[in-house]
Design an enzyme around this catalytic site. Structure first.
Site, PDB file in Angstrom:
ATOM      1  N   ALA A  34       0.844  -1.188   0.000  1.00 51.93           N
ATOM      2  CA  ALA A  34       0.000   0.000   0.000  1.00 51.93           C
ATOM      3  C   ALA A  34       0.878   1.237   0.000  1.00 51.93           C
ATOM      4  O   ALA A  34       1.844   1.327   0.757  1.00 51.93           O
ATOM      5  CB  ALA A  34      -0.915   0.012   1.223  1.00 51.93           C
ATOM      6  N   CYS A  35       0.535   2.192  -0.860  1.00 51.80           N
ATOM      7  CA  CYS A  35       1.212   3.483  -0.902  1.00 51.80           C
ATOM      8  C   CYS A  35       2.719   3.293  -1.090  1.00 51.80           C
ATOM      9  O   CYS A  35       3.136   2.649  -2.038  1.00 51.80           O
ATOM     10  CB  CYS A  35       0.888   4.262   0.352  1.00 51.80           C
ATOM     11  N   ALA A  36       3.539   3.799  -0.177  1.00 55.77           N
ATOM     12  CA  ALA A  36       4.983   3.630  -0.317  1.00 55.77           C
ATOM     13  C   ALA A  36       5.385   2.169  -0.183  1.00 55.77           C
ATOM     14  O   ALA A  36       6.451   1.767  -0.653  1.00 55.77           O
ATOM     15  CB  ALA A  36       5.715   4.480   0.722  1.00 55.77           C
ATOM     16  N   GLY A  48       3.820  -0.126  -1.768  1.00 55.73           N
ATOM     17  CA  GLY A  48       3.756  -0.553  -3.162  1.00 55.73           C
ATOM     18  C   GLY A  48       5.014  -0.200  -3.921  1.00 55.73           C
ATOM     19  O   GLY A  48       5.514  -0.983  -4.739  1.00 55.73           O
TER      20      GLY A  48
END
Length: 561
Positions: free
Chosen positions: A296-298, A300
């Site tokens: 998720a987010c960073a 990813g």
């Protein structure tokens, strides 16, 4: 676009940190003052233009004083829902004057000779000022006066006490949550499991199975580095972890350490190396040759860098699939904060981080709170100080306030990613001594974006998906940054768009996409189960001889502050 809170409710936070957020150098006061000076100078350069708008404003205010009410505030704007703003002649005139001033000032900017970027910066600053000067933010707010009368003045005393507490303990920002209502491991992050592996940067949690049969290839979830992992494991009905476990998946979770000055030199390569070790631990414990990754987010960004490194080392077979949740790999994004980013601000941000050893997540949270100041600052100003009420006891808000830090080196790497956008080029980024080429990462991928996400805009997430090789699937959820992840089945408002043809133009994809009713979780579950190997009888034991359970979940690192 942004999420619109219902009238009378406190809004959803928006502070999951991405590479974009981690790379944001912050809005400096000197940059805002520079924009204000440019506006003042523009007024002198265009006297006719300014005079015309001043006269127009004077005429509008004259109509307002005579009792006319030509302006309507947004129906979703909770600040002016009290009927006093419409029925009381003084309040109605005050609100109409405020709306007239905002409308005319925006028109003055739009019709000026300022360059497009300067106009965008000016509109952002004017919006901040407009939110701050709203008549709802003062003690004349009819809700505040009614509460003061109903409580015999106690609301004002409580408000002053809350203000003093926030000045001393919350950096002067209004608290968004009652922190005493939650405790990690007691009423949030309660899914049973154990820490089975630990490095200097992470703990690896393995969860106890919740099904009679389980798939052979495990799922490793990688959260962002600046928020605690338990966004995936709040209450049972919202728990992504429990949803996966109950549907036969073996689930592992990364819990990042909250770094301090000792970790100053830990950059993205260090995090990728730690994640690689966790991946190998998952393989050893489960006996599976490959692992499904979800970031998720960073997180990813981190799993993408890991896969690029594994591909360069010819070890990509260790990854069965990759899921990206509101993750941005292509850093080309338009946002108000990006308008203030220059070479000077980027270098100044790096210098501040290296001087302190870390970037404090609370400082970053302030920046993004002010980017949505009406929702994330002034709403709580009114609730906590003017009404004298406690902030809500809401698990997402509690998680949102449980910030961590970034090592200076990792923050510097994020700044460079924002500045140079290296992942769009083959070999543009080097991780652990190997060049990264995402086109050669031929792992099947599943990407989710949020249509109302103001942090990682959906079209940017879409372009990021196109950077990947392999079979790619992209879904657009009808929600914001956090609710794009916390979107369990049963939500009557949930729906998403999907179009199997990924064209180069996000708008073309959107035009031909089909709406699907319900949460995207079941669609992802079918996809991930098809890439998780065969099923077998559930293994109840956690860890193995080489990686025995160290302590019960949620572990140690999640409690560090």
């Amino acid at each position: 676009m942004r999420d619109k809170p219902a009238a009378g409710t406190l809004p959803e936070p928006a502070n999951l940190v991405t590479a974009e957020e981690g790379s944001n150098p912050g809005l400096r006061g000197r940059d805002m003052l520079s924009t204000l000076r440019a506006l003042a100078l523009q007024g002198l350069k265009q006297p006719v233009h300014s005079t015309r708008h001043a006269l127009a404003l004077g005429g509008q205010l004259g109509r307002v004083l005579l009792g006319d009410a030509p302006y309507q505030h947004s129906a979703q704007d909770a600040r002016f829902q009290d009927p006093t703003w419409r029925l009381n002649p003084l309040y109605r005139r005050g609100l109409q004057s405020y709306l007239a001033w905002q409308k005319q000032l925006t028109a003055w900017i739009d019709e000026s000779d300022l360059a497009a970027d300067d106009q965008a910066r000016a509109r952002f600053i004017v919006t901040l000022l407009g939110d701050a000067l709203s008549p709802s933010n003062g003690l004349i707010n009819p809700l505040a006066l009614k509460e003061m009368f109903n409580t015999g003045g106690l609301s004002l005393i409580h408000g002053l006490r809350h203000l003093a507490g926030d000045l001393l303990h919350n950096g002067g920002m209004p608290s968004q949550v009652s922190k005493a209502a939650f405790e990690v491991g007691r009423n949030i992050a309660t899914t049973p499991g154990a820490v089975v592996f630990r490095t200097e940067l992470l703990e690896l949690i393995q969860y106890k199975p919740m099904s009679e049969q389980q798939y052979q290839q495990p799922l490793l979830i990688v959260p962002p580095q600046i928020n605690k992992y338990y966004i995936f494991d709040l209450s049972p009905e919202k728990s992504f972890v429990q949803y996966a476990l109950k549907n036969g998946l073996q689930v592992f979770m990364v819990s990042w350490r909250n770094p301090d000055i000792r970790h100053r030199e830990c950059g993205l390569s260090h995090y990728v190396e730690a994640l690689k070790e966790a991946l190998d631990a998952c393989r050893a414990i489960t006996g599976s040759k490959a692992v499904n990754l979800a970031g998720a987010c960073a997180g990813g960004l981190t799993i993408a860098a890991l896969q690029g490194h594994l591909q360069a080392k010819r070890q990509l077979r260790k990854v069965a699939s990759a899921s990206y949740l509101v993750s941005m790999l292509d850093s080309r994004v338009e946002s108000p904060a990006a308008l203030f980013v220059t070479e000077q601000t980027l270098e100044a941000a790096k210098l501040r981080s290296y001087r302190n050893g870390v970037l404090d997540g609370r400082d970053l949270a302030k920046v993004f709170a002010w980017m949505r100041s009406n929702d994330l600052v002034w709403t709580y100003w009114v609730n906590n100080y003017l009404l004298g009420r406690q902030p809500p006891a809401f698990d997402i808000l509690y998680w949102n306030s449980d910030n961590t830090r970034l090592p200076a080196a990792l923050h510097g790497d994020f700044l460079d990613l924002f500045k140079h956008n290296p992942l769009i080029r083959s070999g543009g980024l080097e991780i652990c001594g190997t060049p990264i080429d995402l086109r050669k990462v031929t792992v099947d991928s599943f990407s989710v974006a949020g249509s109302n996400d103001h942090i990682t805009p959906w079209d940017t997430v879409y372009r990021s998906t196109l950077l990947l090789g392999g079979n790619r699937r992209f879904l657009l959820s009808n929600s914001g940054h956090i609710q794009s992840i916390l979107n369990p089945p049963g939500n009557p408002k949930a729906n998403y768009l999907e179009n199997s043809k990924l064209s180069s133009d996000p708008r073309a994809w959107y035009f031909d996409a089909q709406q699907q009713i319900g949460s995207w979780w079941p669609a992802w579950l079918d996809w991930i189960q098809a890439r998780s190997g065969g099923q077998r009888k559930t293994l109840k034991t956690l860890g193995n001889q080489a990686h025995p359970p160290m302590e019960a979940a949620p572990g140690t690192y999640v409690h560090s502050s």
